[in-house]
Motif scaffolding. Structure first.
Motif, PDB file in Angstrom:
ATOM      1  N   LEU A 141       0.845  -1.198   0.000  1.00  0.00           N
ATOM      2  CA  LEU A 141       0.000   0.000   0.000  1.00  0.00           C
ATOM      3  C   LEU A 141       0.875   1.241   0.000  1.00  0.00           C
ATOM      4  N   ASP A 142       0.548   2.169  -0.855  1.00  0.00           N
ATOM      5  CA  ASP A 142       1.247   3.451  -0.939  1.00  0.00           C
ATOM      6  C   ASP A 142       0.203   4.533  -0.683  1.00  0.00           C
ATOM      7  N   VAL A 143       0.379   5.285   0.392  1.00  0.00           N
ATOM      8  CA  VAL A 143      -0.654   6.200   0.878  1.00  0.00           C
ATOM      9  C   VAL A 143      -0.295   7.644   0.555  1.00  0.00           C
ATOM     10  N   GLU A 144      -1.226   8.370  -0.055  1.00  0.00           N
ATOM     11  CA  GLU A 144      -1.035   9.799  -0.271  1.00  0.00           C
ATOM     12  C   GLU A 144      -1.452  10.534   0.994  1.00  0.00           C
ATOM     13  N   LEU A 145      -0.516  11.281   1.569  1.00  0.00           N
ATOM     14  CA  LEU A 145      -0.761  11.963   2.835  1.00  0.00           C
ATOM     15  C   LEU A 145      -1.346  13.353   2.646  1.00  0.00           C
ATOM     16  N   TRP A 146      -0.968  14.017   1.576  1.00  0.00           N
ATOM     17  CA  TRP A 146      -1.470  15.357   1.289  1.00  0.00           C
ATOM     18  C   TRP A 146      -1.240  15.682  -0.172  1.00  0.00           C
ATOM     19  N   SER A 147      -1.862  16.772  -0.611  1.00  0.00           N
ATOM     20  CA  SER A 147      -1.618  17.323  -1.947  1.00  0.00           C
ATOM     21  C   SER A 147      -1.441  18.817  -1.799  1.00  0.00           C
ATOM     22  N   ASP A 148      -0.547  19.378  -2.597  1.00  0.00           N
ATOM     23  CA  ASP A 148      -0.247  20.809  -2.542  1.00  0.00           C
ATOM     24  C   ASP A 148      -0.729  21.486  -3.812  1.00  0.00           C
ATOM     25  N   ALA A 149      -1.470  22.584  -3.648  1.00  0.00           N
ATOM     26  CA  ALA A 149      -1.941  23.364  -4.785  1.00  0.00           C
ATOM     27  C   ALA A 149      -0.831  24.303  -5.264  1.00  0.00           C
ATOM     28  N   PRO A 150      -0.926  24.800  -6.499  1.00  0.00           N
ATOM     29  CA  PRO A 150       0.094  25.730  -7.002  1.00  0.00           C
ATOM     30  C   PRO A 150       0.298  26.951  -6.110  1.00  0.00           C
ATOM     31  N   ASP A 151      -0.766  27.364  -5.397  1.00  0.00           N
ATOM     32  CA  ASP A 151      -0.634  28.544  -4.530  1.00  0.00           C
ATOM     33  C   ASP A 151      -0.017  28.199  -3.180  1.00  0.00           C
ATOM     34  N   GLY A 152       0.374  26.939  -2.999  1.00  0.00           N
ATOM     35  CA  GLY A 152       1.010  26.533  -1.757  1.00  0.00           C
ATOM     36  C   GLY A 152       0.061  25.984  -0.708  1.00  0.00           C
ATOM     37  N   HIS A 153      -1.243  26.035  -0.963  1.00  0.00           N
ATOM     38  CA  HIS A 153      -2.203  25.521   0.016  1.00  0.00           C
ATOM     39  C   HIS A 153      -2.128  23.998   0.066  1.00  0.00           C
ATOM     40  N   ARG A 154      -2.046  23.452   1.245  1.00  0.00           N
ATOM     41  CA  ARG A 154      -1.945  22.001   1.432  1.00  0.00           C
ATOM     42  C   ARG A 154      -3.285  21.430   1.867  1.00  0.00           C
ATOM     43  N   THR A 155      -3.709  20.369   1.189  1.00  0.00           N
ATOM     44  CA  THR A 155      -4.916  19.647   1.561  1.00  0.00           C
ATOM     45  C   THR A 155      -4.511  18.283   2.091  1.00  0.00           C
ATOM     46  N   TRP A 156      -4.833  18.017   3.335  1.00  0.00           N
ATOM     47  CA  TRP A 156      -4.498  16.733   3.951  1.00  0.00           C
ATOM     48  C   TRP A 156      -5.455  15.665   3.450  1.00  0.00           C
ATOM     49  N   SER A 157      -4.954  14.454   3.285  1.00  0.00           N
ATOM     50  CA  SER A 157      -5.792  13.377   2.765  1.00  0.00           C
ATOM     51  C   SER A 157      -6.702  12.831   3.858  1.00  0.00           C
ATOM     52  N   CYS A 158      -7.766  12.164   3.415  1.00  0.00           N
ATOM     53  CA  CYS A 158      -8.693  11.548   4.355  1.00  0.00           C
ATOM     54  C   CYS A 158      -7.998  10.524   5.246  1.00  0.00           C
ATOM     55  N   PRO A 159      -7.146   9.620   4.718  1.00  0.00           N
ATOM     56  CA  PRO A 159      -6.457   8.676   5.610  1.00  0.00           C
ATOM     57  C   PRO A 159      -5.577   9.361   6.650  1.00  0.00           C
ATOM     58  N   PHE A 160      -4.909  10.445   6.251  1.00  0.00           N
ATOM     59  CA  PHE A 160      -4.032  11.098   7.217  1.00  0.00           C
ATOM     60  C   PHE A 160      -4.840  11.752   8.332  1.00  0.00           C
ATOM     61  N   LEU A 161      -5.925  12.420   7.988  1.00  0.00           N
ATOM     62  CA  LEU A 161      -6.762  13.024   9.026  1.00  0.00           C
ATOM     63  C   LEU A 161      -7.398  11.946   9.902  1.00  0.00           C
ATOM     64  N   ALA A 162      -7.735  10.799   9.304  1.00  0.00           N
ATOM     65  CA  ALA A 162      -8.292   9.698  10.094  1.00  0.00           C
ATOM     66  C   ALA A 162      -7.254   9.142  11.069  1.00  0.00           C
ATOM     67  N   ALA A 163      -5.976   9.146  10.671  1.00  0.00           N
ATOM     68  CA  ALA A 163      -4.914   8.720  11.592  1.00  0.00           C
ATOM     69  C   ALA A 163      -4.784   9.698  12.749  1.00  0.00           C
ATOM     70  N   VAL A 164      -4.871  10.990  12.457  1.00  0.00           N
ATOM     71  CA  VAL A 164      -4.841  12.005  13.515  1.00  0.00           C
ATOM     72  C   VAL A 164      -6.016  11.797  14.467  1.00  0.00           C
ATOM     73  N   TRP A 165      -7.177  11.501  13.910  1.00  0.00           N
ATOM     74  CA  TRP A 165      -8.383  11.257  14.694  1.00  0.00           C
ATOM     75  C   TRP A 165      -8.186  10.070  15.647  1.00  0.00           C
ATOM     76  N   GLN A 166      -7.556   9.015  15.166  1.00  0.00           N
ATOM     77  CA  GLN A 166      -7.302   7.865  16.034  1.00  0.00           C
ATOM     78  C   GLN A 166      -6.330   8.226  17.155  1.00  0.00           C
ATOM     79  N   LEU A 167      -5.292   8.979  16.842  1.00  0.00           N
ATOM     80  CA  LEU A 167      -4.345   9.399  17.881  1.00  0.00           C
ATOM     81  C   LEU A 167      -5.037  10.249  18.946  1.00  0.00           C
ATOM     82  N   ALA A 168      -5.967  11.097  18.508  1.00  0.00           N
ATOM     83  CA  ALA A 168      -6.720  11.920  19.462  1.00  0.00           C
ATOM     84  C   ALA A 168      -7.559  11.039  20.373  1.00  0.00           C
ATOM     85  N   ARG A 169      -8.234  10.047  19.793  1.00  0.00           N
ATOM     86  CA  ARG A 169      -9.107   9.168  20.580  1.00  0.00           C
ATOM     87  C   ARG A 169      -8.303   8.283  21.533  1.00  0.00           C
ATOM     88  N   LEU A 170      -7.045   8.023  21.190  1.00  0.00           N
ATOM     89  CA  LEU A 170      -6.183   7.224  22.060  1.00  0.00           C
ATOM     90  C   LEU A 170      -5.469   8.083  23.106  1.00  0.00           C
TER      91      LEU A 170
END
Length: 321
Positions: free
Chosen positions: A187-216
């Motif tokens: 499995l190769d996971v995309e963690l984020w994508s960066d727009a030409p203007d520099g704005h970063r969009t975090w991926s759903c799996p990465f935010l879900a990992a953050v969510w699990q860390l919060a719940r733990l």
């Protein structure tokens, strides 16, 4: 005679402790289209969740050896990828359908809070703690995840390169899972994508990992707890999502939000996302102070907690309509 050791107070990092339940039970993680489908769709979701939630509660009770288990419930709403409707319209509908199914939502979270909570760049901080596992025999050819925004659970196929004069082209090789059992599930996971203007969009799996860390109970920012629940003290809910705290305690009698273990009851469309979550958690260096606090407290309570953070997470995937 012993030598005295002097340390400045600021040299001793303080890790804020958080209260812990035995189980954090997630009753849903839905998106805009789920709410747009109306109350009937939510009703069907909670009807499917109820028996599995009861089973998770029974399992937690058995693990505590007859003592009353501390179990809190939570629900995550996606307000990160698409802003839709308003809390004033969505939340009462959600709570009414949960109540109809005999379920109580103790804590409500916004997915955007897993990216930035208040002034804390939560996702960015977690990204800074990624520690990639180098595949056996690798020579640093692959750029790091911090540079590419991609994280794998093993060795990728080598990139095809034009052969030099008088040399043969490198033969194709398959990717390999680092901890494969006979055959690989790479499995190769995309963690984020960066727009030409520099704005970063975090991926759903990465935010879900953050969510699990919060719940733990394992998220910290300079030692301070992150995503701390705020009590809901008003009679209604705001018109704008940004006016709703990232994490709200709806039930004043609820057990603590964070827990030794988590269980999420979600539709089976989340299976690939949660596979990616495990890959991310397996390669995230969690704050040592937070891990130590959980280990010490669980030992005092004689509660078994796996050493692996990813193994503290469990799921029930139900088939959709």
């Amino acid at each position: 005679m012993t030598d005295a050791v002097f340390r400045e107070t600021t040299a001793e990092p303080r890790t804020q402790a958080v209260p812990l339940s035995h189980l954090s039970l997630e009753l849903g993680h839905l998106y805009m289209e789920d709410f747009e489908a109306g109350p009937e769709h939510l009703r069907e979701h909670f009807d499917r969740v109820r028996p599995w939630a009861e089973a998770a509660r029974a399992t937690a009770a058995a693990a505590t050896g007859g003592k009353r288990p501390r179990i809190s419930t939570c629900f995550l709403i996606d307000d990160y990828f698409t802003r839709f409707s308003s809390p004033a319209e969505v939340v009462p509908m959600l709570l009414a359908e949960a109540d109809r199914a005999g379920l109580v939502v103790d804590y409500l979270a916004r997915e955007s809070g897993c990216a930035v909570a208040g002034k804390v760049p939560v996702a960015e901080a977690v990204a800074g703690r990624l520690v990639e596992e180098p595949p056996p025999g690798s020579y640093g050819i692959r750029p790091p995840a911090a540079q590419t925004g991609w994280l794998a659970n093993g060795e990728r196929s080598p990139a095809a390169r034009a052969p030099q004069a008088m040399k043969q082209a490198t033969a194709w090789q398959p990717p390999r899972e680092a901890a494969a059992r006979r055959h690989s599930v790479f499995l190769d996971v995309e963690l984020w994508s960066d727009a030409p203007d520099g704005h970063r969009t975090w991926s759903c799996p990465f935010l879900a990992a953050v969510w699990q860390l919060a719940r733990l109970g394992l998220l910290r920012n300079e030692g301070e707890a992150v995503l701390v629940p705020r009590p809901h003290t008003t009679s209604g809910f705001p018109e704008e999502w940004d006016e709703l705290p990232p994490l709200v305690r709806l039930n004043p009698r609820a057990d603590p939000f964070a827990a030794y273990r988590t269980c999420s009851v979600v539709p089976n469309r989340f299976l690939p996302v949660e596979h990616a979550v495990r890959v991310i958690l397996d390669q995230t260096e969690v704050a040592p102070g937070a891990l130590r606090q959980v280990a010490e407290r669980s030992a005092r309570e004689r509660t078994t907690v796996p050493d692996s953070v990813a193994d503290r997470v469990s799921y029930v995937f139900y088939a959709g309509p």
